[in-house]
Enzyme design. Structure first.
Site, mmCIF file in Angstrom:
data_model
loop_
_atom_site.group_PDB
_atom_site.id
_atom_site.type_symbol
_atom_site.label_atom_id
_atom_site.label_comp_id
_atom_site.label_asym_id
_atom_site.label_seq_id
_atom_site.Cartn_x
_atom_site.Cartn_y
_atom_site.Cartn_z
ATOM 1 N N LYS A 141 1.288 22.524 -16.769
ATOM 2 C CA LYS A 141 0.349 23.645 -16.661
ATOM 3 C C LYS A 141 1.043 24.830 -16.010
ATOM 4 O O LYS A 141 1.842 24.650 -15.086
ATOM 5 C CB LYS A 141 -0.836 23.190 -15.787
ATOM 6 C CG LYS A 141 -1.667 24.310 -15.222
ATOM 7 C CD LYS A 141 -2.060 24.101 -13.743
ATOM 8 C CE LYS A 141 -0.950 24.333 -12.762
ATOM 9 N NZ LYS A 141 -1.374 24.539 -11.356
ATOM 10 N N ASP B 89 -7.511 20.879 -10.821
ATOM 11 C CA ASP B 89 -6.813 21.247 -12.065
ATOM 12 C C ASP B 89 -7.019 20.231 -13.184
ATOM 13 O O ASP B 89 -6.571 20.454 -14.308
ATOM 14 C CB ASP B 89 -5.297 21.360 -11.815
ATOM 15 C CG ASP B 89 -4.933 22.630 -11.058
ATOM 16 O OD1 ASP B 89 -5.774 23.542 -10.960
ATOM 17 O OD2 ASP B 89 -3.789 22.692 -10.564
HETATM 18 O O1 C5P Z 1 -8.377 19.701 -5.921
HETATM 19 P P1 C5P Z 1 -7.057 19.195 -5.430
HETATM 20 O O2 C5P Z 1 -7.174 17.851 -4.787
HETATM 21 O O3 C5P Z 1 -5.984 19.216 -6.476
HETATM 22 O O4 C5P Z 1 -6.611 20.220 -4.324
HETATM 23 C C1 C5P Z 1 -5.567 19.940 -3.403
HETATM 24 C C2 C5P Z 1 -5.726 20.833 -2.196
HETATM 25 O O5 C5P Z 1 -5.511 22.199 -2.573
HETATM 26 C C3 C5P Z 1 -7.122 20.819 -1.598
HETATM 27 O O6 C5P Z 1 -7.247 19.802 -0.655
HETATM 28 C C4 C5P Z 1 -7.219 22.202 -0.975
HETATM 29 O O7 C5P Z 1 -6.576 22.195 0.273
HETATM 30 C C5 C5P Z 1 -6.400 23.054 -1.908
HETATM 31 N N1 C5P Z 1 -7.222 23.795 -2.883
HETATM 32 C C6 C5P Z 1 -7.997 24.849 -2.448
HETATM 33 N N2 C5P Z 1 -8.756 25.548 -3.346
HETATM 34 C C7 C5P Z 1 -8.741 25.239 -4.657
HETATM 35 C C8 C5P Z 1 -7.946 24.163 -5.117
HETATM 36 C C9 C5P Z 1 -7.194 23.450 -4.203
HETATM 37 O O8 C5P Z 1 -8.027 25.157 -1.261
HETATM 38 N N3 C5P Z 1 -9.479 25.966 -5.510
#
Ligand code: C5P
Length: 276
Positions: free
Chosen positions: A9, A136
């Site tokens: 991605k 994602d």
């Molecule tokens: O959603 P995911 O587990 O992939 O996200 C990893 C980390 O990235 C989250 O714990 C958060 O700290 C950060 N994040 C965020 N805002 C988003 C996506 C991810 O703060 N929109």
């Protein structure tokens, strides 16, 4: 047996608009996907098994909490699938690198299990599985160009970027997504554009670049090296880094840049590919 490519991605633009009470950030992003990625093979089996091969296997070995097995377990809980599966992951993308490797692997697992069980790719329970696995993962389930809002999971597909030559370069340092987001300065620099995705990309920015460059100064060198190449019309970091990319006018110049960068920086990971 089902094989799925877990395509890398790119965030062609990533505008961070605000911090949310749930700890996530409100985003506006232009997701795009490239032809290449990890390769996932799933076959029905007596018992569950999971193995990782490929150039980046070592960075994931022994990690019992892999997103692939989490995706398998969520799918099973959602759809009551009682069969075992042998899952092989050929890990070709660098880990923790801003190109969604783990999210793409989780999404590819959901697509493969859905195909084996005859579940439609827009089944609401499948989308809920993707959403629960990471911000994602819904975009990776779709694996096509889309505007993402919210945490990144509210998707509007867009057309018009297929076939653009792209060069992805990673300096070999892993960057924690949570650490990069937590260093964002809190300044809303405005919305993503609307309309033609080429213009949205060109006029956009990645708000995570400054905090990622603080954590991994190697990103500066990668961006500078990509900027030096002929024929690029856009150079930017993807996601929370450290992978950066350049988009090119034509394939020959992309190939020339790849060979220049590979010989100047043999330790860097370099993927010559195209947008899908
Ligand atoms: O959603 P995911 O587990 O992939 O996200 C990893 C980390 O990235 C989250 O714990 C958060 O700290 C950060 N994040 C965020 N805002 C988003 C996506 C991810 O703060 N929109």
């Amino acid at each position: 047996m089902i094989q799925e490519v877990a395509r890398a991605k790119l965030n062609l633009a990533l505008h961070v608009r605000g911090r949310r009470p749930d700890g996530y950030h409100e985003l506006e992003t232009l997701f795009a996907f490239v032809r290449d990625g990890d390769l996932l093979t799933v076959s029905p089996a007596e018992q569950d098994s999971f193995a990782i091969t490929g150039p980046f296997a070592a960075t994931l070995q022994g990690d019992g909490d892999n997103l692939v097995t989490r995706a398998r377990d969520r799918f099973r809980a959602a759809f009551g699938d009682r069969r075992g599966h042998q899952i092989l992951l050929d890990k070709r993308l660098p880990v923790a690198s801003g190109i969604g490797g783990g999210s793409a692997d989780a999404a590819a697992t959901l697509r493969a299990l859905a195909a084996l069980d005859g579940v439609s790719l827009n089944h609401p329970d499948l989308l809920a599985c993707a959403d629960a696995l990471g911000s994602d993962v819904p975009a990776c389930l779709l694996s096509r160009t889309a505007i993402g809002r919210g945490r990144g999971e509210e998707l509007t597909p867009v057309d018009g970027l297929a076939g653009i030559p792209a060069l992805l370069v990673n300096p070999g340092v892993g960057v924690s997504t949570a650490a990069v987001f937590s260093r964002w300065d809190g300044v809303d620099r405005g919305p993503i554009g609307i309309g033609n995705p080429l213009e949205v990309a060109r006029t956009g920015r990645n708000d995570l670049e400054p905090p990622a460059r603080e954590l991994a100064p190697e990103i500066d060198a990668v961006l500078a090296e990509l900027e030096r190449q002929d024929g690029t019309w856009m150079v930017r970091m993807s996601g929370s880094g450290a992978t950066c990319f350049a988009l090119f006018d034509d394939r020959a110049r992309c190939t020339a840049a790849a060979s220049t960068i590979r010989s100047a920086h043999p330790g860097w990971w370099c993927l010559e590919t195209e947008l899908v």
